[in-house]
Design a protein around this motif. Structure first.
Motif, short mmCIF file in Angstrom:
data_model
loop_
_atom_site.label_atom_id
_atom_site.label_comp_id
_atom_site.label_asym_id
_atom_site.label_seq_id
_atom_site.Cartn_x
_atom_site.Cartn_y
_atom_site.Cartn_z
N VAL A 1 0.83 -1.21 0.00
CA VAL A 1 0.00 0.00 0.00
C VAL A 1 0.87 1.26 0.00
CG1 VAL A 1 -1.66 1.35 1.36
CG2 VAL A 1 -2.01 -1.11 1.04
N ARG A 2 1.92 1.27 0.81
CA ARG A 2 2.80 2.44 0.85
C ARG A 2 3.50 2.64 -0.50
NH1 ARG A 2 0.02 2.47 4.20
NH2 ARG A 2 0.10 3.26 6.31
N GLY A 3 3.88 1.57 -1.13
CA GLY A 3 4.49 1.68 -2.47
C GLY A 3 3.55 2.32 -3.46
N GLN A 4 2.27 1.92 -3.39
CA GLN A 4 1.27 2.52 -4.27
C GLN A 4 1.06 3.99 -3.95
OE1 GLN A 4 -1.97 -0.17 -3.40
NE2 GLN A 4 -1.30 -1.67 -4.92
N GLU A 5 1.09 4.32 -2.67
CA GLU A 5 0.94 5.72 -2.26
C GLU A 5 2.12 6.56 -2.74
OE1 GLU A 5 0.34 5.78 1.97
OE2 GLU A 5 -1.62 4.82 1.83
N ILE A 6 3.32 6.01 -2.69
CA ILE A 6 4.50 6.73 -3.18
C ILE A 6 4.36 7.00 -4.68
CG2 ILE A 6 6.99 6.54 -3.65
CD1 ILE A 6 7.20 5.01 -0.94
N THR A 7 3.94 5.98 -5.42
CA THR A 7 3.74 6.14 -6.87
C THR A 7 2.71 7.22 -7.16
OG1 THR A 7 4.32 3.83 -7.25
CG2 THR A 7 3.04 4.94 -8.98
N LYS A 8 1.59 7.20 -6.43
CA LYS A 8 0.52 8.18 -6.64
C LYS A 8 1.00 9.59 -6.30
CE LYS A 8 -3.96 9.48 -6.88
NZ LYS A 8 -3.86 10.80 -7.46
N ALA A 9 1.70 9.73 -5.19
CA ALA A 9 2.20 11.05 -4.79
C ALA A 9 3.22 11.58 -5.80
CB ALA A 9 2.83 10.99 -3.39
N ALA A 10 4.05 10.69 -6.34
CA ALA A 10 5.02 11.10 -7.36
C ALA A 10 4.31 11.55 -8.63
CB ALA A 10 5.99 9.97 -7.65
N GLU A 11 3.25 10.82 -9.02
CA GLU A 11 2.48 11.20 -10.21
C GLU A 11 1.81 12.55 -10.02
OE1 GLU A 11 -0.18 7.89 -10.68
OE2 GLU A 11 1.35 6.64 -11.66
N ASP A 12 1.38 12.82 -8.78
CA ASP A 12 0.74 14.10 -8.45
C ASP A 12 1.76 15.21 -8.20
OD1 ASP A 12 -1.65 12.74 -8.63
OD2 ASP A 12 -1.94 12.59 -6.45
N ASP A 13 3.04 14.87 -8.30
CA ASP A 13 4.14 15.80 -8.08
C ASP A 13 4.09 16.40 -6.67
OD1 ASP A 13 6.52 16.82 -9.03
OD2 ASP A 13 5.60 18.66 -9.80
N ASP A 14 3.70 15.56 -5.70
CA ASP A 14 3.63 15.98 -4.30
C ASP A 14 4.92 15.56 -3.61
OD1 ASP A 14 3.05 16.52 -1.65
OD2 ASP A 14 1.08 15.51 -1.68
N GLN A 15 5.96 16.38 -3.76
CA GLN A 15 7.30 16.04 -3.29
C GLN A 15 7.34 15.80 -1.78
OE1 GLN A 15 10.45 18.51 -4.71
NE2 GLN A 15 11.95 17.63 -3.33
N GLN A 16 6.65 16.62 -1.02
CA GLN A 16 6.67 16.46 0.44
C GLN A 16 6.06 15.13 0.85
OE1 GLN A 16 8.30 18.51 2.70
NE2 GLN A 16 7.93 16.68 3.93
N ARG A 17 4.96 14.77 0.21
CA ARG A 17 4.30 13.48 0.52
C ARG A 17 5.22 12.31 0.15
NH1 ARG A 17 1.29 10.46 3.63
NH2 ARG A 17 -0.05 8.99 2.57
N VAL A 18 5.90 12.40 -0.99
CA VAL A 18 6.83 11.35 -1.40
C VAL A 18 7.94 11.21 -0.36
CG1 VAL A 18 8.57 10.67 -3.11
CG2 VAL A 18 6.36 11.54 -3.87
N GLU A 19 8.53 12.33 0.04
CA GLU A 19 9.61 12.29 1.03
C GLU A 19 9.14 11.70 2.36
OE1 GLU A 19 11.61 16.06 1.46
OE2 GLU A 19 11.94 16.23 -0.71
N ASP A 20 7.94 12.09 2.80
CA ASP A 20 7.40 11.56 4.05
C ASP A 20 7.19 10.04 3.96
OD1 ASP A 20 7.40 14.14 5.05
OD2 ASP A 20 5.22 14.43 4.79
#
Length: 157
Positions: free
Chosen positions: A42-61
């Protein structure tokens, strides 16, 4: 002598990484519970989604959270010195190790199928789709016997 198709071991041999010269263990795929495995997925999917949304802070977190959870006993003061790219390297390595395990299991299954000429290897009576066994005297069909009409065409074998 037959070779085992799956080699399971209950002894934990954890992979090591070094941070500032000190060795730290990563969790081994075999010691993860089903819920832990799901959490990482699930976290891997969330990282992918945040990266697609260009949400750098969310990706880093998320990368920080995942990389922290990959490590067995890494002190917070050591972990906090890692850069984002170093934490990402831990995530990528851990993911690669998980995938290697899945590939070994898939390879064992493929080897078994190949060794048996593509046939299923049943050691129990034939099972129906519901898991029950079919009767020895049954053809498996409850269709009525044909009472008329012409015989179906047969192809030469």
């Amino acid at each position: 002598m037959a070779k085992p198709i799956l080699d399971l071991n209950t002894l934990i041999d954890r992979p090591l990484i070094k941070i500032n010269g000190a060795a730290y263990e990563l969790y081994q795929a075999d010691e993860l519970s089903v819920l832990d495995s799901h959490w990482f997925t699930v976290r891997g999917q969330e990282i992918t989604k945040a990266a697609e949304d260009d949400d750098q802070q969310r990706v880093e977190d998320l990368v920080g959270e995942v990389s922290r959870r990959c490590l067995v006993d890494c002190p917070a003061e050591v972990f906090d010195t890692l850069s984002g790219s170093q934490k990402m390297a831990i995530c990528e390595l851990f993911t690669r190790l998980l995938l290697q395990r899945k590939m070994r299991v898939a390879g064992a299954i493929a080897q078994t199928v190949i060794a048996n000429g593509g046939r299923k290897t049943a050691t129990t009576p034939a099972q129906t789709q519901t898991g029950g066994t079919s009767s020895q005297g049954s053809s498996g069909s409850s269709a009525e016997t044909r009472t008329g009409g012409s015989e179906p065409l047969r192809r030469p074998s």
